[in-house]
Each structure stands twice: as C-alpha cells, then as structure tokens.
Design an enzyme around this catalytic site. Structure first.
Site, PDB file in Angstrom:
ATOM      1  N   HIS A 197      -1.588   7.176   4.625  1.00 21.29           N
ATOM      2  CA  HIS A 197      -0.626   6.137   4.247  1.00 21.29           C
ATOM      3  C   HIS A 197      -1.323   4.794   4.010  1.00 21.29           C
ATOM      4  O   HIS A 197      -0.944   3.761   4.547  1.00 21.29           O
ATOM      5  CB  HIS A 197       0.440   5.979   5.337  1.00 21.29           C
ATOM      6  CG  HIS A 197       1.173   7.260   5.636  1.00 21.29           C
ATOM      7  ND1 HIS A 197       2.018   7.858   4.738  1.00 21.29           N
ATOM      8  CD2 HIS A 197       1.160   8.051   6.745  1.00 21.29           C
ATOM      9  CE1 HIS A 197       2.512   8.979   5.279  1.00 21.29           C
ATOM     10  NE2 HIS A 197       2.007   9.115   6.483  1.00 21.29           N
ATOM     11  N   ASP A 240       6.320   5.072   7.362  1.00 24.65           N
ATOM     12  CA  ASP A 240       4.865   5.269   7.282  1.00 24.65           C
ATOM     13  C   ASP A 240       4.279   4.695   5.999  1.00 24.65           C
ATOM     14  O   ASP A 240       3.099   4.351   5.950  1.00 24.65           O
ATOM     15  CB  ASP A 240       4.529   6.754   7.379  1.00 24.65           C
ATOM     16  CG  ASP A 240       4.844   7.336   8.743  1.00 24.65           C
ATOM     17  OD1 ASP A 240       4.194   6.957   9.719  1.00 24.65           O
ATOM     18  OD2 ASP A 240       5.768   8.165   8.826  1.00 24.65           O
TER      19      ASP A 240
END
Length: 370
Positions: free
Chosen positions: A75, A249
């Site tokens: 991420h 995220d």
C-alpha cells in the site's frame, strides 16, 4: 534462507510464536518443515525472502537490507516513508495488492477483500447498537419495524461481499459504482435484492444522508483511494450512523478517516461512528490463498534478480525494485511530493530524467533513487 554450503535445500524460517494469532502452533510449523528462531530480528537477518501479512512498520526499517526480497501487502500510495526506505535500502519488494493475472484480476488481493467485505457488515451492525454509540438500528428490521439502510461505495470484491452479508441480515442495501457491466452483474445474480446506482457526488450524498451504515470499499489498484464522503457530508448524516472504511490501507475513501487498530477500532466525528481498522481480515484465511503465487514469484525473482519474467502473475506491476519504483500511481504521488519539499533521499535530477523512461514489462514509469 540464504544458500547453504554444499547445496543444502533452503528452508522456511519464522520467529517463535509467529502463528499464535492464527491459531497455528510452533509444533505445527516444525512438523511442516519450518525452522523456528527465537526472534523476528534473527529471521530478518537470516532470510533472503521475507513473507509478511502487512507492510514493515517503522521499527522494522532497520532490519531490511540491500538485495533482500520482500513479499507483502505494501500500500505504498498511502505510505511515503516506507516507499523512501525501500528505495534507500534497495529492497526488492512485491506488493500482493498489485499482482495481476492476464484478465486483470488481482489474485492476492481478492481473498483479503472477501474477508474484509464480510467483516465490514458484521462490525457495522455491531457498532450500530446503542451500547456502542450507534443509533440502535436493527439492520434486518422486525415485524412492524422498517429495515436499516446500508450504502456500499464500490461494487468490487469487497463491496459485493459486504452487500451480500448485509442483504442476508435483511438490510435495504444499495451499491454505488461506475462500472455498468458490474452493476448489471450484481442486479442479475442477486435477482434485484441488492440495488445498484451509478455513483455521482449528488447520488452518493443523497444516499448517505439517509443511511444508517455506509461501507467504503473503493479500489484504484496501486493508487491512493479518492475521498467520496466529505466532512461536510458527515455533518448531514444521522447521529449514531456508522461508517466502515475498508479502503483505509490505501488512504481511505472518507475525508475524516484515519487508521485505527483492533484494540481501539472506532472514533466519532459529528456524532457518527467511524471504523477504520487497517488489515481487517484474519491472517489464516488470506494465506491459504497466497501460497501458490508466493512460491512461483519467489522462484522467478530469486533466480533472475532482474525482475520476473513476462506472463507470470507477479510480473505484472510489482512494487519496488532495488533502485526504482514500478507502479505509476505511486511514482506520480512521490514525484508530486518531491516538487514541494526537498528530501535528501531523492535525487531530483534523477526523477526528471526518469520521466521519459519506461519499464516494458509493467508499462510503468521508472523513477531512479539517489
């Protein structure tokens, strides 16, 4: 592990107690052939390839070393400090969430999304109860009592899984998306039990104002999630309504979102409850799906060290090579930030030169680090 003298077969190693959170004992790991070490630090020092469930945290940055292979959910679009550390330490990193098959599907993200989607319905219903600050709404209603209204932003794997569980609870569910084919599929497979609507700012606002539960499940693979619910909109929502941000995220799709933990999962904004736990899914459910892709990608990468071969899932849009980014959205975000502040870890001249270069295997821009 690192190649052993005499051609001994490399083996899996892990720190003591690593599987306790997934109810897997050290004895089970040992029986499967793993070597148990006392600490995570020893594992980082001894292993050539590190497989994790989540991205390295700040306390682990110093354990990474040049030439190491990291395989995990990264991420990076929402985590500039980690991006800089991976580039600076020249760690080859493959992000689960950006691995694609030929048909564009995301085989390593899908199981995570399924679990998160189903879980979002449960935590949403739980936090709607009055003892936990919610409106006291029963999503399925009761005899003589209307059903609760649930809005799901995004009709992908996570959003659809969330909507199906909410529908099973008896809620009045609407999915917002921009993919007409996807919405047609959802309407068809659910026989119209789950409503779909084209996502526009006006339509989303109108629905959220009336909603008891809003689930944010928007995904732009490898990029930061757009903010679909503003703070101003939250002020118009019902007091005690619940917002669950599955996309946290990747930065979250609600303006007021910030990452929380399972120990302290919620916070209030203008009377509404936000649930923004990062890494919602349970680890065991995800890793059962990951192993085949991990093994294939590991063999390709360790053998070649110049990147994965074309045609393999992990060859599509890897995360970070030893000295460069291979994800266009992350590169653009990193480059924009560099324009506004000087950073010792980035060579501005190198970034300028990189704009005209391409990585043929990924179609992504190549940004060279200092």
């Amino acid at each position: 592990r690192r190649p052993q003298p005499g051609g001994a077969r490399p083996r899996s190693i892990r720190p003591e107690g690593a599987g306790e959170g997934s109810s897997i004992t050290d004895e089970e790991f040992t029986k499967a052939g793993a070597t148990i070490l006392d600490t995570a630090e020893q594992v980082w020092d001894d292993a050539e390839m590190i497989i994790k469930v989540k991205e390295p945290i700040a306390s682990e940055y110093g354990l990474m070393r040049e030439g190491q292979l990291l395989f995990t959910y990264l991420h990076l679009a929402a985590d500039r400090p980690l991006t800089e550390e991976l580039l600076r330490r020249k760690v080859t990193s493959i992000a689960y969430e950006t691995v694609e098959l030929a048909d564009g599907s995301l085989p390593l993200l899908a199981p995570m999304s399924e679990v998160a989607g189903r879980l979002s319905a449960q935590v949403g219903a739980y936090n709607l109860m009055q003892p936990y600050g919610g409106r006291g709404v029963l999503l399925g209603g009761a005899s003589g009592v209307k059903k609760g209204r649930a809005v799901v932003l995004g009709g992908g794997t996570a959003g659809f899984c969330s909507a199906r569980v909410l529908d099973g609870m008896g809620a009045d569910v609407t999915i917002f998306d921009v993919d007409a084919a996807r919405m047609e599929y959802i309407e068809d497979i659910t026989h119209g039990d789950i409503h779909t609507e084209y996502s526009t700012p006006f339509a989303v606002e109108e629905a959220c104002v009336l909603a008891d539960l809003v689930v944010g499940s928007v995904l732009v693979p490898g990029a930061r999630t757009p903010k679909l619910v503003s703070h101003e909109l939250v002020t118009k929502m019902k007091k005690g309504s619940v917002l669950v941000d599955i996309a946290i995220d990747q930065g979250g799709c609600f303006e007021d979102s910030h990452p929380t933990t399972h120990a302290d999962p919620t916070f209030k904004v203008e009377g509404s409850i936000f649930y923004c736990v990062a890494n919602m899914p349970r680890r065991r459910a995800v890793h059962l799906h990951l192993c085949p892709h991990q093994c294939h990608a590991a063999l390709r990468t360790v053998a070649g060290r110049q990147g994965l071969g074309r045609g393999h899932p992990a060859a599509s849009r890897p995360g970070v090579g030893p000295e460069h980014l291979r994800r266009p959205a992350v590169h653009r975000r990193r480059r924009r930030g560099t324009r506004h502040r000087r950073r010792a870890a980035v060579d501005r001249a190198g970034l300028s030169r990189a704009r005209s270069r391409h990585v043929s295997s990924t179609g992504g821009l190549l940004a060279e680090a200092s």
